[in-house]
Design an enzyme around this catalytic site. Structure first.
Site: not given
Lengths: 308, 308
Positions: A128, A180
């Protein structure tokens, strides 16, 4: 050397009011990875999909997870992986988390499960970090554990599974890009205390609703007065989708992760399909292509099958 | 006319991270009220304690609750009440809520339970409005319902009972004055998003801990990064009490309501008594008088006995 086939599910992070702390696993879509051990310390990546993701391990989400595990164990162990992504990168339903979690669970399995679940989550978080610049676990944890995960804290890691009723989930992925990092940057760094109080009432209500199997409470608690009003401007049609889906019988829903996918929870399949039809109507009208899924909560997380 | 005796328990609002949304009922202390109907529309109040609270119904917490109910039902009904307070006003363990909730439940009982629980809570909130200027339910709801209450929302009222493990509660009431209105005014009206996220992780963890009977999770979640750092400066010795109680085995705890009382949760009576000893030591050293209670969670809320 043994080879395994790994199914890593898509996930919905945040669950509207639980920004950065809640996530839920889906039965569809799911990435497939074939993983085997190598007896030299390297990572070989093959893609079996249309997404043309980097095969340089340093630049690949699964790759950095394998590398972080190799760094931990030392010696002459490496990994070879073939990745068949069904969760489209950038969709907002945990594509990078599926690669990262799948890699971490697969590696741990092949190594004889030498790491605890918390350690596996932490290895996966390296993926991530590569994908979004931030180590977060609100997709990773439900992807690994299944069901609904609460990430109370990242430092130190404190992950808890929340009981979850049998719910249907409808997801629409409008084919637009929301990065994101952009979705994070537009958030205000200060919030009103009164909004924060309303938000934590909703989070408490949502967790209580999950634990008590109180679907109406879940529905009332799926309200976000802090993040959604800001982020939803990046998603054309969002307000209309939400209003129409709730009118069609959805318990509630909102942005999946940082978007652009929108998810809705429903108490049965009929409602979930009506919701899907409403979602499609809005994007057909706007003229944006999309994928939809009508699925259920995945209770088991990453699944492993032995291959010959 | 029938007469009833009402036991209205003390309560701990906020529960550290659940500012304005969570509360828990105690088995001790408890106010006692004797209430009967009158056949004329007036409220007569007698005090049977040392606190010299106003007997003018417009200025009395129980009085305004009775008046609000009389306004609703009309006609020639009134109430006579004798109040014996054991929960010291200003202690931070729900003294005004006990008077208000006791009055509302008693009146509803004497009227044949014509009002729903939500309506009873709403009548009782008129008492809180008089006491603190704000209609809040985080003491009222657990006082009426027992156990742990979540007040997800006030407008519209959305109250849910949260399952609660068998916990011991130690409370110390240092004899200093912290006015609820002052304790509200010193709060910052803006909070950092990162602090809000940490807070809602803790709230979700606390609710999940209660629901799952996970005492360690409850302990880890009893952390408040927003309200406590500001309010605790009004309570001498707070940091020392908290640190020493946790070292002595408390799961965790903090300011009860807006203070000055401090509460700690423990998994058994032995720990709760050790915690009490630590609390006393700090205030003996500082030289502030106090009351302490070692009690358990009251699971039933306001209790009514018939009198002849």
């Amino acid at each position: 050397m043994s080879k395994i086939k790994v199914f890593a599910p898509g996930t919905v992070a945040n669950l509207v009011c639980g920004f950065d702390i809640l996530g839920l696993a889906l039965n569809e879509p799911s990435d497939i990875m074939e993983v085997s051990l190598l007896d030299e310390p390297k990572v070989i990546i093959h893609n079996r999909d249309e997404y043309n993701l980097p095969t340089d391990p340093e630049k690949n989400v699964a790759g950095v997870v394998f590398l972080s595990i190799m760094e931990k164990i030392g010696g002459n162990t490496g990994f070879e992986v073939t990745i068949e992504k069904h969760i489209k990168p950038g969709s907002g339903i945990g594509s990078s988390a599926a690669s990262a979690a799948g890699a971490a669970v697969a590696a741990n399995h092949l190594l004889g499960n030498i790491f605890s679940t918390d350690e596996v989550i932490q290895f996966a978080m390296n993926g991530e970090k590569l994908a979004s610049g931030v180590k977060h676990a609100d997709n990773i944890a439900p992807c690994i554990l299944g069901g609904v995960s609460l990430i109370r804290s990242i430092h130190p890691l404190d992950v808890t599974s929340i009981p979850c009723p049998e719910l249907f989930v409808t997801v629409i992925h409008p084919q637009i890009e929301v990065r994101t990092s952009d979705a994070r940057q537009i958030l205000r760094q200060q919030v009103q205390l009164k909004d924060a109080i309303r938000q934590w009432g909703n989070i408490a209500g949502l967790v209580a609703g999950f634990c008590k199997n109180d679907l109406d409470l879940i529905g009332r608690s799926l309200e976000d007065v802090i993040i959604e009003p800001v982020r939803s401007i990046l998603i054309p049609g969002f307000d209309e989708v939400k209003a129409n889906c709730k009118a069609a019988g959805a318990l509630g829903g909102g942005i999946s992760g940082s978007g652009p996918s929108i998810f809705m929870l429903s108490r049965d399949e009929a409602a979930a399909k009506k919701v899907e039809a409403e979602m499609k109507k809005v994007y057909d009208k706007i003229g944006i292509a999309y994928h939809t899924y009508v699925t259920t909560v995945n209770k088991n997380g990453v699944r492993i099958e032995a291959l010959k």
